[in-house]
Design an enzyme around this catalytic site. Structure first.
Site, short mmCIF file in Angstrom:
data_model
loop_
_atom_site.label_atom_id
_atom_site.label_comp_id
_atom_site.label_asym_id
_atom_site.label_seq_id
_atom_site.Cartn_x
_atom_site.Cartn_y
_atom_site.Cartn_z
N HIS A 190 -14.69 -10.12 6.36
CA HIS A 190 -13.31 -10.04 6.38
C HIS A 190 -12.57 -10.42 7.81
CE1 HIS A 190 -12.94 -7.75 2.79
NE2 HIS A 190 -14.01 -7.36 3.05
N GLN A 200 -0.42 -9.58 5.94
CA GLN A 200 -1.06 -9.67 6.30
C GLN A 200 -2.04 -10.81 6.72
OE1 GLN A 200 -4.90 -7.56 3.98
NE2 GLN A 200 -5.62 -6.61 4.93
N ASP A 248 -5.01 -12.97 6.68
CA ASP A 248 -6.39 -12.55 6.25
C ASP A 248 -7.34 -13.86 6.35
OD1 ASP A 248 -8.01 -11.13 5.57
OD2 ASP A 248 -7.40 -10.48 3.47
N ARG A 276 1.29 -1.38 0.08
CA ARG A 276 0.22 0.30 -0.63
C ARG A 276 1.10 1.70 0.09
NH1 ARG A 276 -4.76 -1.63 4.52
NH2 ARG A 276 -5.24 -3.44 3.69
#
Length: 620
Positions: free
Chosen positions: A486, A355, A357, A337
RNA sequence: GCCGGUGUAGCUCAGAGGUAGAGCAGCUGUUUCGUAAACAGCAGGUCGAGGGUUCGAAUCCCCCCGCCGGCUCCA
């Protein structure tokens, strides 16, 4: 999932209640609640607020042509913003502080009153920032406070006299935009720390020093855990062998717990064609946080800032039956990012991170159990790292801009609440603070210094299932839209590591420690036996090193202590003869002679149980 | 990105127009030592990059780059 990587210092200021007294329209005197009726918090708030006025007075004495903007109390003190003809220097701060102390010593009264707007406009005629504030006030009267020769536009909340402001010190100066808006002028902000007593101020300053001592950037270098190479990419972390050992432990635990909890592990690409990000909406709403595209065979590819679109492709790769749900896809996915250069901070705010995730795709009646499962998993794993105090924040549907059906939001919010109730977690509710695409719970963990860090998050998404037209065939034979959640536990492995380092001041619990034991031969003739000791520990998969260097024992111990190695095993003639070691723990000190087998058992047991250090490492 | 500060050996720092220094770490040697620093020697640098001023620049000027502190707290 926009905010796994929260602000580097996400400690939420304890915004005191301003509790502005209503203006009695027919009485120009500005009445304030008497000091002795105030709670300690309100009192402190007033001290800080009054000190800000004294600060402004001192600065304007030194710079009569200066303009002053706003000066509120804040978490540990106060600040005031100024527009001055030149930048302030550290020497200026000292002069300002001396003047402030003079005013405090004079102990002049602080008096407030309500005055008509027009009168205020005259008083502040050459103060553009004050005029702007006056224009925004809705009443026909505005608050006006003065002490000695100094006056300020102010809605009140002050001590009665300047002598009552408590113990303070000016800490630093920095730039700050007028009203936090980067298109407006940059002002100079002077910060001060203020507490009721000198002792409390000293304690605060000591805590700041302690935080500096624990800075993960410094410990990361000293303990050889990681580095960054700014010239080859700011905000990108290089994990050294010792840091990587810690990371592997974090990941092993993570994989084990997720498999146990019924997740499927996946791996997805680091980049994807623009069309994917168009369909997901990232190019519309998230482009400024994405790395610029690269050209591959004439089309644009983007580094992934999130994993969700990829996980969705895996889900969509087959027609799904309700019998398959819930589908839980988890990945340690590295994302990139673009963060503004000024916001980068060690491991805590970076441009590339991994992450942890996962996406849960399920039917409406599975939602609640799934969320409970997530929260239980989070608490179990965070507890293993020694984070026992966890605070939760539930964010609900925004008033206006949101996608999805209200019934779905209600179901989602109810399940989040139910999970918090069922796990008996304390939480607060931020009404209307959810993302446009779904409600969420954010979890703050509290570290040894009492700082709160936002890491874990569970977040519903009513947007992506729509955009990607996700579906499953239900019992009625019809295709339905599934719920999608998520969730991330560590949030970012880099960030979590940084927090761990600071929480433990580098002295990671044995199961995480990069080196779990160092064998210290007293003289060269003990090196061979030291090898035997090392092998005995290594046979139990313990991370062990021998310090066979030419240093004396004391120096080897010192080195191991500074590297925060949990156990030192000193071996000399007596130990070699008796098949023993002299055991030393980094926090407990010398534990005396111990049979080798017993020492190995002790260390291995501590590893297996993920024990915290026996003695308080935390206290400094 | 913006404001301010800052960048000298691996680390911590000194040097402020006259040709680069200390401690620690490193290497070599001597020492073989009992719970937080043995001793000696050696080596280590395009002083963040580029440009300029000057007989001469780590030092002064310009411009980049990075790092640090902030830029949310609304009279």
């Amino acid at each position: 999932m926009a905010s796994e990587q929260e602000r580097a210092m996400s400690n939420r200021p304890g915004e005191p209640d301003l509790d502005a007294p209503e203006a009695p329209p027919d009485d120009s005197h500005h009445d304030e609640a008497p000091l002795d009726t105030l709670s300690p918090e309100e009192r402190l708030f007033r001290m800080r607020h009054s000190a800000a006025h004294v600060l402004a007075e001192a600065v304007l004495e030194l710079f009569p042509e200066g303009k002053y903007a706003i000066g509120p109390p804040i978490e540990h003190g106060f600040y005031y913003d100024f527009d001055l003809p030149r930048p302030l220097t550290p020497e200026d701060l000292e002069r300002i502080e001396r003047r402030m102390r003079r005013t405090i010593k004079r102990n002049v009264p602080i008096e407030g009153q309500w005055i008509p707007r027009d009168e205020a406009r005259e008083i502040f005629a050459d103060q553009p920032y004050k005029l702007e504030l006056i224009d925004e006030i809705d009443d026909e009267t505005v608050g006006y406070f003065r002490h000695a020769e100094f006056d300020d536009l102010c809605e009140g909340g002050h001590m009665e006299r300047t002598g009552q402001v408590g113990a303070f010190t000016l800490t630093h100066v920095s730039g700050a935009y007028w009203r936090g808006d980067e298109r407006r002028p940059m002002l100079q902000r002077v910060y001060g720390a203020l507490f009721p007593t000198q002792e409390e101020l000293d304690a605060h300053l000591a805590a700041r020093e302690e935080a500096e001592r624990r800075d993960h950037r410094r410990l990361g270098r000293e303990l050889d855990l990681f580095s960054t190479h700014e010239e080859y990419g700011p905000g990108l972390i290089y994990w050294h062998p010792k840091g990587a050992r810690v990371r592997l432990e974090m990941e092993d635990l993570w994989r084990h717990e997720h498999l146990e909890a019924g997740y499927e592990l996946v791996f997805t690409p680091h980049t994807g064609r623009a069309t994917l990000w168009e369909q997901s909406g990232h190019l519309d709403f998230y482009a400024e946080s994405m790395y610029s595209p690269m050209d591959v065979d004439g089309s644009d590819f983007y580094m992934k800032p999130m994993n969700c679109p990829f996980h969705i492709q895996i889900y969509k790769n087959a027609l799904r039956s309700y019998r398959e749900l819930p589908v839980r896809l988890a990945e340690l996915g590295t994302v990139y990012r673009y963060e503004r250069s000024g916001t980068l901070h060690g491991m805590l705010r970076v441009r590339g991170f991994t992450q942890d995730d996962a996406h849960i795709i399920c039917t409406p009646d599975q939602v609640e159990d799934e969320i409970v499962g997530v929260v239980e998993l989070f608490l179990r794993v965070l507890g293993a790292f020694g984070f026992d105090e966890v605070r939760a924040r539930l964010s609900t549907r925004p008033e206006e801009k949101y996608v999805g059906a209200v019934e779905d939001w209600d179901l989602a919010e109810a399940s989040l609440r139910a999970a918090l109730e069922r796990t008996a977690l304390e939480y607060e509710v931020d009404e209307g603070e959810g993302a446009f695409y779904g409600p969420k719970i954010d979890f703050d963990l509290v570290d040894a210094l009492g700082r709160a860090w936002q890491c874990s998050t569970v977040q519903f998404d009513f947007n992506l299932p729509e955009r990607f037209e996700m579906g499953y065939i239900a019992e009625d034979g019809q295709e339905h839209r599934p719920f999608m959640v998520h969730r991330a536990l560590y949030g970012s492995i880099e960030r979590f590591m940084g927090i761990l380092i600071e929480h433990y001041a580098g002295a990671l619990p044995l199961w995480l420690a990069p080196v779990q034991a160092t064998v210290i031969p007293i003289a060269d003739r003990h090196v061979e036996y030291a090898g035997t000791v090392r092998d005995a520990l290594a046979a139990r998969r313990l991370r062990v090193e021998v310090d066979a260097g030419g240093d004396r024992m004391g120096a080897k111990i010192r080195k191991a202590q500074l590297q925060k190695v949990p156990y030192m095993l000193v071996v000399g003639d007596r130990e070699a003869e008796g098949h023993a070691v002299s055991l030393r723990h980094r926090a407990l000190g010398d534990l005396g002679p111990t049979p080798l087998a017993e020492a190995v058992d002790r260390v291995a047991r501590e590893r297996d149980e993920r024990s915290p250090d026996p003695e308080a490492e935390q206290e400094a």
